[in-house]
Motif scaffolding. Structure first.
Motif, PDB file in Angstrom:
ATOM      1  N   GLY A 116     110.221  28.725  49.028  1.00  0.00           N
ATOM      2  CA  GLY A 116     109.577  30.024  49.134  1.00  0.00           C
ATOM      3  C   GLY A 116     108.809  30.165  50.426  1.00  0.00           C
ATOM      4  N   LEU A 117     108.248  31.329  50.632  1.00  0.00           N
ATOM      5  CA  LEU A 117     107.450  31.595  51.824  1.00  0.00           C
ATOM      6  C   LEU A 117     106.231  30.678  51.848  1.00  0.00           C
ATOM      7  CD1 LEU A 117     106.800  33.344  54.326  1.00  0.00           C
ATOM      8  CD2 LEU A 117     105.623  34.921  52.783  1.00  0.00           C
ATOM      9  N   ARG A 118     106.153  29.866  52.897  1.00  0.00           N
ATOM     10  CA  ARG A 118     105.037  28.918  53.054  1.00  0.00           C
ATOM     11  C   ARG A 118     104.829  28.059  51.800  1.00  0.00           C
ATOM     12  NH1 ARG A 118     101.483  30.601  57.317  1.00  0.00           N
ATOM     13  NH2 ARG A 118     102.848  31.347  59.001  1.00  0.00           N
ATOM     14  N   GLY A 119     105.935  27.724  51.123  1.00  0.00           N
ATOM     15  CA  GLY A 119     105.861  26.827  49.967  1.00  0.00           C
ATOM     16  C   GLY A 119     105.358  27.461  48.691  1.00  0.00           C
ATOM     17  N   GLU A 120     105.398  28.794  48.595  1.00  0.00           N
ATOM     18  CA  GLU A 120     104.746  29.472  47.471  1.00  0.00           C
ATOM     19  C   GLU A 120     105.446  29.299  46.124  1.00  0.00           C
ATOM     20  OE1 GLU A 120     104.516  33.587  48.499  1.00  0.00           O
ATOM     21  OE2 GLU A 120     106.666  33.936  48.377  1.00  0.00           O
ATOM     22  N   VAL A 121     106.704  28.844  46.097  1.00  0.00           N
ATOM     23  CA  VAL A 121     107.364  28.663  44.797  1.00  0.00           C
ATOM     24  C   VAL A 121     107.413  27.199  44.349  1.00  0.00           C
ATOM     25  CG1 VAL A 121     108.788  30.726  45.007  1.00  0.00           C
ATOM     26  CG2 VAL A 121     109.709  28.527  45.735  1.00  0.00           C
ATOM     27  N   GLU A 122     106.900  26.283  45.167  1.00  0.00           N
ATOM     28  CA  GLU A 122     107.002  24.865  44.808  1.00  0.00           C
ATOM     29  C   GLU A 122     106.279  24.577  43.492  1.00  0.00           C
ATOM     30  OE1 GLU A 122     106.247  20.417  46.733  1.00  0.00           O
ATOM     31  OE2 GLU A 122     106.198  22.203  48.011  1.00  0.00           O
ATOM     32  N   ASP A 123     105.124  25.160  43.307  1.00  0.00           N
ATOM     33  CA  ASP A 123     104.380  24.969  42.062  1.00  0.00           C
ATOM     34  C   ASP A 123     105.180  25.485  40.869  1.00  0.00           C
ATOM     35  OD1 ASP A 123     101.993  24.435  40.451  1.00  0.00           O
ATOM     36  OD2 ASP A 123     101.786  26.608  40.360  1.00  0.00           O
ATOM     37  N   THR A 124     105.826  26.627  41.045  1.00  0.00           N
ATOM     38  CA  THR A 124     106.638  27.200  39.962  1.00  0.00           C
ATOM     39  C   THR A 124     107.873  26.357  39.688  1.00  0.00           C
ATOM     40  OG1 THR A 124     105.865  29.441  40.484  1.00  0.00           O
ATOM     41  CG2 THR A 124     107.924  29.261  39.257  1.00  0.00           C
ATOM     42  N   GLU A 152     112.880  23.065  61.621  1.00  0.00           N
ATOM     43  CA  GLU A 152     112.082  23.767  60.605  1.00  0.00           C
ATOM     44  C   GLU A 152     112.040  22.994  59.300  1.00  0.00           C
ATOM     45  OE1 GLU A 152     112.593  27.842  57.978  1.00  0.00           O
ATOM     46  OE2 GLU A 152     113.266  27.867  60.069  1.00  0.00           O
ATOM     47  N   TRP A 153     113.180  22.497  58.844  1.00  0.00           N
ATOM     48  CA  TRP A 153     113.241  21.795  57.563  1.00  0.00           C
ATOM     49  C   TRP A 153     112.601  20.415  57.635  1.00  0.00           C
ATOM     50  CZ3 TRP A 153     118.169  22.745  54.152  1.00  0.00           C
ATOM     51  CH2 TRP A 153     118.189  24.096  53.772  1.00  0.00           C
ATOM     52  N   LYS A 154     112.709  19.731  58.761  1.00  0.00           N
ATOM     53  CA  LYS A 154     112.051  18.426  58.890  1.00  0.00           C
ATOM     54  C   LYS A 154     110.538  18.571  58.841  1.00  0.00           C
ATOM     55  CE  LYS A 154     115.352  15.372  61.191  1.00  0.00           C
ATOM     56  NZ  LYS A 154     115.650  14.569  62.411  1.00  0.00           N
ATOM     57  N   ARG A 155     110.037  19.615  59.486  1.00  0.00           N
ATOM     58  CA  ARG A 155     108.598  19.836  59.501  1.00  0.00           C
ATOM     59  C   ARG A 155     108.055  20.064  58.094  1.00  0.00           C
ATOM     60  NH1 ARG A 155     108.691  23.976  62.480  1.00  0.00           N
ATOM     61  NH2 ARG A 155     108.206  25.617  60.982  1.00  0.00           N
ATOM     62  N   ARG A 156     108.862  20.672  57.243  1.00  0.00           N
ATOM     63  CA  ARG A 156     108.418  21.017  55.886  1.00  0.00           C
ATOM     64  C   ARG A 156     108.945  20.050  54.819  1.00  0.00           C
ATOM     65  NH1 ARG A 156     109.845  27.515  56.376  1.00  0.00           N
ATOM     66  NH2 ARG A 156     108.391  27.988  58.061  1.00  0.00           N
ATOM     67  N   ASP A 157     109.669  19.007  55.251  1.00  0.00           N
ATOM     68  CA  ASP A 157     110.245  18.038  54.317  1.00  0.00           C
ATOM     69  C   ASP A 157     111.145  18.737  53.294  1.00  0.00           C
ATOM     70  OD1 ASP A 157     110.668  15.485  53.341  1.00  0.00           O
ATOM     71  OD2 ASP A 157     108.921  15.505  52.025  1.00  0.00           O
ATOM     72  N   THR A 158     111.889  19.739  53.773  1.00  0.00           N
ATOM     73  CA  THR A 158     112.643  20.614  52.871  1.00  0.00           C
ATOM     74  C   THR A 158     113.812  19.916  52.197  1.00  0.00           C
ATOM     75  OG1 THR A 158     112.027  22.563  54.182  1.00  0.00           O
ATOM     76  CG2 THR A 158     113.955  22.771  52.751  1.00  0.00           C
ATOM     77  N   MET A 159     114.570  19.110  52.932  1.00  0.00           N
ATOM     78  CA  MET A 159     115.751  18.494  52.335  1.00  0.00           C
ATOM     79  C   MET A 159     115.388  17.591  51.163  1.00  0.00           C
ATOM     80  SD  MET A 159     119.047  18.731  52.733  1.00  0.00           S
ATOM     81  CE  MET A 159     119.410  19.096  54.456  1.00  0.00           C
ATOM     82  N   ARG A 160     114.320  16.815  51.321  1.00  0.00           N
ATOM     83  CA  ARG A 160     113.898  15.940  50.220  1.00  0.00           C
ATOM     84  C   ARG A 160     113.499  16.767  49.000  1.00  0.00           C
ATOM     85  NH1 ARG A 160     109.496  14.355  47.793  1.00  0.00           N
ATOM     86  NH2 ARG A 160     108.143  15.560  49.193  1.00  0.00           N
ATOM     87  N   LYS A 161     112.841  17.891  49.235  1.00  0.00           N
ATOM     88  CA  LYS A 161     112.399  18.728  48.119  1.00  0.00           C
ATOM     89  C   LYS A 161     113.580  19.427  47.447  1.00  0.00           C
ATOM     90  CE  LYS A 161     107.750  19.439  49.952  1.00  0.00           C
ATOM     91  NZ  LYS A 161     106.777  20.408  50.504  1.00  0.00           N
ATOM     92  N   ILE A 162     114.595  19.798  48.228  1.00  0.00           N
ATOM     93  CA  ILE A 162     115.806  20.358  47.623  1.00  0.00           C
ATOM     94  C   ILE A 162     116.429  19.336  46.682  1.00  0.00           C
ATOM     95  CG2 ILE A 162     118.186  21.074  48.099  1.00  0.00           C
ATOM     96  CD1 ILE A 162     117.176  22.392  50.666  1.00  0.00           C
ATOM     97  N   GLU A 163     116.531  18.100  47.155  1.00  0.00           N
ATOM     98  CA  GLU A 163     117.096  17.026  46.335  1.00  0.00           C
ATOM     99  C   GLU A 163     116.256  16.792  45.086  1.00  0.00           C
ATOM    100  OE1 GLU A 163     118.836  12.517  47.114  1.00  0.00           O
ATOM    101  OE2 GLU A 163     117.235  13.299  48.395  1.00  0.00           O
TER     102      GLU A 163
END
Length: 404
Positions: A116-124, A152-163
């Motif tokens: 989500g935008l700035r991580g806003e859905v991670e909690d959900t 962009e994704w490395k900065r936010r650790d996005t790939m690990r969170k997708i997994e």
């Protein structure tokens, strides 16, 4: 044949900071699913300022979260300038979580932004995963240039969170068109969850509403939401001004997010040209595309799907910054012979642009070069969802039998 699922629920998230692409994509998927499955309820969480301007079918509704605007430099700001961005994001995050808790979805579909935008859905996502909701990430056919997306994704650790979170990843395009994660280091577990469902076919709404199509032949000029479309419209007007032989009628849709100052300036400039008609917005763009003899566009995802769905000759002038998504899509489609393309610096040449516009109505439609390219995304999504909901129903029935 329509199947029925009792009290099945799907929640969709569309962050919507710049343009209409995310909401329109979610809406297309939602409408297709409720048409195929009675009893299914779908709720779309959207940050689009004009989410209420669209029609929604029965059993599809939306929850509006406070709007955040994406600036052309890629930064964000609150729509309400009196509220700090971090406060707006806190409100959005709270509404998203509380909506998920009260709606209790069987499936949660997140459009494009994994956290989500700035991580806003991670909690959900954390909450829903703990409660057994199936979590789906929907990706466009093209996300961005690989080197930009990787940073962009490395900065936010996005790939690990997708997994960590997602059970499935739907790519809204066919595998032989483009891979949105090309050039990235993608874990095998993430690759295994990717399903290239295909482009999302669009159709003209089947209802008794008055037609939105103009009379007579016309070329449609559209910039999607319009937030960054003023340059393209200016170049179209300039081409008409400089070439007296350019007399084909053009319907120009400016877009609801075009800044008022630019919009008013373009309306003044275009008013002196008898072949140009301008409107700010139409909530039934499918009709306008279906009725056009050709389309001039920046080539955003939804417009591209409409061009293919209605088999319209198209001239694409893609946006180059802050993302290269439109450029990559236009280059790939042009290489396949599906569309013609001009770079923005080329469309600034009025005679060159005028020649391309004049040739557009006589260009072969995309189907002549499609090489078996089909728009099956909505059909595949419907099949997948049907299997999941059927499995859910059998599990529920089994539990009922065990407890009775």
């Amino acid at each position: 044949m329509t199947r029925r699922f009792e009290d099945a629920r799907i929640l969709m998230y569309s962050h919507d900071t710049f343009g209409l692409g995310h909401l329109r994509r979610c809406r297309a998927i939602a409408h297709a699913l409720v048409e195929d499955y009675s009893g299914l309820q779908i709720l779309i969480i959207s940050g689009a300022t004009i989410a209420g301007a669209f029609d929604y079918r029965a059993r599809v509704d939306f929850v509006k979260i406070p709007s955040v605007i994406k600036l052309r430099n890629g930064e964000y700001t609150s729509l309400d300038r009196h509220i700090e961005l971090h406060e707006t994001l806190k409100m959005r995050q709270s509404i998203i979580r509380s909506t998920a808790e009260s709606f209790k979805p069987d499936i949660f579909i997140v459009d494009k932004e994994p956290m989500g935008l700035r991580g806003e859905v991670e909690d959900t996502l954390t909450y829903l995963k703990a409660h057994g909701t199936r979590l789906v990430l929907g990706l466009r056919d093209v996300m961005d240039a690989p080197h930009l997306l990787e940073v962009e994704w490395k900065r936010r650790d996005t790939m690990r969170k997708i997994e960590q979170f997602y059970d499935a990843i739907w790519v809204y395009g066919p595998p032989d068109f483009y891979d949105p994660l090309v050039g990235l280091d993608v874990p095998a577990t993430v690759r295994d969850r990717m399903n290239f469902v295909g482009f999302l076919q669009r159709g003209v709404p089947r209802d008794n509403m008055p037609s939105h199509r103009p009379e007579g032949d016309y070329i449609l000029v559209t910039t999607g939401g319009g937030g960054d479309g003023a340059d393209l419209i200016h170049d179209v007007i300039h081409a008409y001004q400089q070439d007296p032989e350019l007399t084909y009628n053009a319907l120009v849709v400016l877009g609801p997010y075009m800044p008022a100052k630019k919009r008013n300036k373009l309306i003044r400039k275009g008013s002196s040209i008898p072949f140009i008609r301008m409107i700010e917005f139409d909530n039934r763009m499918e009709e306008l595309v279906a009725g056009a003899k050709g389309v001039v566009s920046m080539g955003g995802y939804n417009t591209y799907c409409e061009i293919l769905s209605f088999d319209k000759p198209a001239l694409i002038v893609p946006r180059l910054v802050p993302r290269e998504e439109q450029l990559i899509r236009a280059q790939r489609a042009s290489a396949l012979g599906l569309v013609d393309m001009l770079l923005p610096q080329e469309s600034e040449d009025p005679m060159r642009f005028a020649a391309a516009i004049k040739a557009l109505p006589y260009r072969a439609p995309p189907s002549r070069s499609a090489h078996g390219l089909r728009l099956e995304g909505l059909l595949h999504i419907s099949d997948i969802v049907g299997e999941w909901l059927d499995h859910r129903s059998k599990q529920h029935l089994s539990i009922v039998k065990q407890t009775s």
